[in-house]
Design an enzyme around this catalytic site. Sequence first.
Site, mmCIF file in Angstrom:
data_model
loop_
_atom_site.group_PDB
_atom_site.id
_atom_site.type_symbol
_atom_site.label_atom_id
_atom_site.label_comp_id
_atom_site.label_asym_id
_atom_site.label_seq_id
_atom_site.Cartn_x
_atom_site.Cartn_y
_atom_site.Cartn_z
ATOM 1 N N LEU A 1 0.841 -1.198 0.000
ATOM 2 C CA LEU A 1 0.000 0.000 0.000
ATOM 3 C C LEU A 1 0.875 1.246 0.000
ATOM 4 C CD1 LEU A 1 -2.858 1.267 0.331
ATOM 5 C CD2 LEU A 1 -2.457 1.218 2.796
ATOM 6 N N HIS B 1 6.559 2.907 11.928
ATOM 7 C CA HIS B 1 7.184 4.078 11.323
ATOM 8 C C HIS B 1 6.167 5.213 11.291
ATOM 9 C CE1 HIS B 1 9.124 6.554 8.235
ATOM 10 N NE2 HIS B 1 10.234 5.846 8.421
#
Length: 338
Positions: A126, A230
């Site tokens: 994605l 992240h």
Amino acid sequence: MLVIRPIRETDFDALMLCAEESGHGFTSLPVDETLIKGRIDHSLDSFARNAQAPGMEGYLMVAEDTETGEVAGTTGIEAAIGLDNPFYSYHISKIVHHSRRLDVHNVVEVLTFGNNYTGATEICTLFLRPEFRQGLNGKLLSKCRFLMLAQFPEKFSDVIFAEMRGVSDEDGNSPFWAWLKEHFFSIDFTLADYLTGTGQKGFIADLMPKLPIYVSLLSEEAREVIGQVHEKTRPALRLLEKEGFTCRGYVDIFDAGPTVECLRQNIDSIRRSFTARVKIAEHSSTQDYLICNSDFENFRATATKVGVDEERNEVLISKEVAEALFVQDGDTVRLVSV
């Protein structure tokens, strides 16, 4: 308007651009021309195969701007991972050290190496390019996969999971990998990440410690990032959590990013989705929907405002939307409100 469609051979340059812009830690999209072409070819074969059970198919799609023809991003589904190449992960669990004689009772965390997701369906790859990160584009790119899972359940597993990118700096250095590198691997995180993305996973089985690792023995920097994502991945994680995905203690073996999972039938967008017949007509509805056609090989999905007539089980869509989805009056589509 963005339309999700299966990737084509002519999308090679656009996919390479997505790979370059995605940065370090995006294992499923390595900057490698041979591998990118291989993923495109595999997807073309998978869509044409019309599988009736989950196997080694990999479905790669892109979001295309219908006005400019520009590719805005990519998204994908692996029907059943670990059947051709092993899929490794760590599982965080607790063990008890107890001595009655000394009256000492310690509960410690350990990381156990394994292949627990073999055969499960992975939603992956994605990436939405920065200039398109607005409106419903992000939700469309992520949730179109749930419409596909709902419309064609026979092609996918009951367990759906996603690996979230773990913590690393701008140069691709991972605190978790730094500890593993020092004690077991002696190669940089970016190289390990690249080798995995290109399918060269033999070094993992050769060098990865097979016995459980006590978390308390890791460096403080490594311990702090276990199960953390992240910063660029946080929006994607929040979206999946709203869908019902949770982490059951599995983390990536390189950056310790969390793996989240959900049973297919419990995914919110799948539970709330419904089918209706198309009626091409003007309408005044202000409700946004994600909508897809029912043609797997020519799958199309978009985000738009539609009118829903529950009594007639009809969905009113504009001519422009109908053309984008390759549908006509009377065709069946699947929808979910957003």
